[in-house]
Write a protein that holds these residues in place. Structure first.
Motif, PDB file in Angstrom:
ATOM      1  N   ASP A 166       0.673  -0.866  -0.134  1.00  0.00           N
ATOM      2  CA  ASP A 166      -0.253  -0.013   0.030  1.00  0.00           C
ATOM      3  C   ASP A 166       1.035   0.949  -0.090  1.00  0.00           C
ATOM      4  O   ASP A 166       0.417   2.719  -0.168  1.00  0.00           O
ATOM      5  CB  ASP A 166      -0.692   0.066   1.247  1.00  0.00           C
ATOM      6  N   ALA A 167       1.996   0.902   0.713  1.00  0.00           N
ATOM      7  CA  ALA A 167       3.263   2.099   0.340  1.00  0.00           C
ATOM      8  C   ALA A 167       4.137   1.898   0.746  1.00  0.00           C
ATOM      9  O   ALA A 167       4.865   0.259   1.201  1.00  0.00           O
ATOM     10  CB  ALA A 167       2.718   3.040   1.616  1.00  0.00           C
ATOM     11  N   ALA A 168       5.501   3.059   0.373  1.00  0.00           N
ATOM     12  CA  ALA A 168       6.993   2.373   0.311  1.00  0.00           C
ATOM     13  C   ALA A 168       7.152   3.148   1.380  1.00  0.00           C
ATOM     14  O   ALA A 168       7.194   4.681   0.931  1.00  0.00           O
ATOM     15  CB  ALA A 168       7.456   2.004  -0.710  1.00  0.00           C
ATOM     16  N   LEU A 169       8.619   3.392   2.611  1.00  0.00           N
ATOM     17  CA  LEU A 169       9.168   4.506   2.501  1.00  0.00           C
ATOM     18  C   LEU A 169      10.778   4.123   2.462  1.00  0.00           C
ATOM     19  O   LEU A 169      10.890   2.429   2.947  1.00  0.00           O
ATOM     20  CB  LEU A 169       8.452   4.818   4.294  1.00  0.00           C
ATOM     21  N   ALA A 170      11.233   4.914   2.052  1.00  0.00           N
ATOM     22  CA  ALA A 170      12.775   4.738   2.775  1.00  0.00           C
ATOM     23  C   ALA A 170      13.194   6.230   3.400  1.00  0.00           C
ATOM     24  O   ALA A 170      13.610   7.160   3.705  1.00  0.00           O
ATOM     25  CB  ALA A 170      13.742   4.877   0.865  1.00  0.00           C
ATOM     26  N   SER A 171      13.453   5.678   5.294  1.00  0.00           N
ATOM     27  CA  SER A 171      14.059   6.131   6.131  1.00  0.00           C
ATOM     28  C   SER A 171      15.540   6.208   5.970  1.00  0.00           C
ATOM     29  O   SER A 171      15.880   5.551   5.831  1.00  0.00           O
ATOM     30  CB  SER A 171      13.577   6.224   7.457  1.00  0.00           C
ATOM     31  N   TYR A 172      16.256   7.586   5.505  1.00  0.00           N
ATOM     32  CA  TYR A 172      18.171   7.356   5.656  1.00  0.00           C
ATOM     33  C   TYR A 172      18.577   6.403   4.963  1.00  0.00           C
ATOM     34  O   TYR A 172      19.608   5.805   5.135  1.00  0.00           O
ATOM     35  CB  TYR A 172      18.382   7.021   6.918  1.00  0.00           C
TER      36      TYR A 172
END
Ligand SMILES: C[S@@+](CC[C@H](N)C(=O)[O-])C[C@H]1O[C@@H](n2cnc3c(N)ncnc32)[C@H](O)[C@@H]1O
Length: 245
Positions: free
Chosen positions: A169-175
């Motif tokens: 449903d979503a993709a995140l890329a943190s640092y």
């Protein structure tokens, strides 16, 4: 080579060959192959004006690669994360990463019941309290994947990600995006998103943003949600895209 009290170099083989020849020439000494420790103080950019690029991470690690050698840059960064995986949680300010993840969750409009991809999850320690949200982490470093799994996180490698199509449903890329992330890997993230799913990422210190914005244009299915652009004091530029078809 690693010592807690000294700076550490991760050197691509091509860069090492250039350094070795330069040091041999400049100092008139014979420099042998590994293991050789060159104090960072001794190696200044002035000594190697064009051929070598130095990049400092986490205050005490340096990646060193031949200028313009993208593959060398990627491989030294990967060596570094693989190498520091076990110590990663002690190397970073965890609260800062948790805060960034929380901001990205909000911008990606993540709701209870959603399944999300944490691209570049590391050892998976940077999640805030996640109520009724399922996360699958993905990391290119086998040691990071192993550590995340040992903590009960569902973590996969990039090959497994390439098999997941219209899945999240979503993709995140943190640092992550301030590192050298090949555009093909972003292609896998794009394909893994459901239509309408968002990809939210921070660009620490703004690094990598212009290259990424240029690269993502090749994915017509992705549209930038520029009304959500944020230039965050701590986390750098934060940007959001949406899969439109
Ligand atoms: C600075 S750490 C961030 C980890 C985690 N997101 C956090 O906030 O604690 C960056 C991570 O991205 C991973 N990474 C870098 N390039 C990647 C790629 N192309 N695909 C998947 N993971 C990648 C690294 O192995 C590393 O674990």
């Amino acid at each position: 080579v690693k010592s807690p009290s000294t700076n550490t170099l991760f050197i691509s083989l091509e860069a090492w060959a250039v350094i070795r020849d330069h040091v041999s020439y400049l100092r008139g000494i014979e420099v042998h192959d590994f293991p050789v420790m060159i104090g960072v103080e001794e190696v200044s950019e002035d000594d190697f004006p064009v051929e070598i690029n130095f990049h400092r991470f986490l205050d005490r690690y340096w990646t060193v690669y031949v200028w313009d050698d993208v593959a060398g840059k990627i491989s030294t960064e990967r060596m570094m994360f693989e190498f520091i995986a076990k110590d990663y949680e002690f190397e970073i300010e965890m609260d800062r990463n948790v805060d960034c993840f929380q901001i990205l969750l909000g911008l990606a409009s993540v709701r209870p019941g959603n399944l999300i991809l944490d691209f570049g999850c590391g050892p998976g320690l940077s999640y805030p309290q996640l109520d009724d949200i399922e996360v699958i982490g993905c990391d290119v470093s086998p040691s990071m994947v192993q550590l995340a799994r040992s903590r009960g996180i569902n973590a996969i490698d990039p090959i497994a990600l390439s098999n997941l199509v219209e899945f999240f449903d979503a993709a995140l890329a943190s640092y992550v995006m301030h590192l050298s992330v090949p555009i093909e890997d972003i292609g896998c993230v794009v394909r893994s998103l459901r239509i309408g799913g968002r990809f939210a990422a921070n660009f620490h210190k703004g690094w990598g943003l212009s290259e990424f914005e240029e690269g993502i244009q090749s994915f017509r299915a992705m549209s930038q949600r520029s009304e959500l652009n944020l230039n965050h004091e701590v986390h750098g530029a934060i940007r959001v895209w949406e899969r439109i078809y």
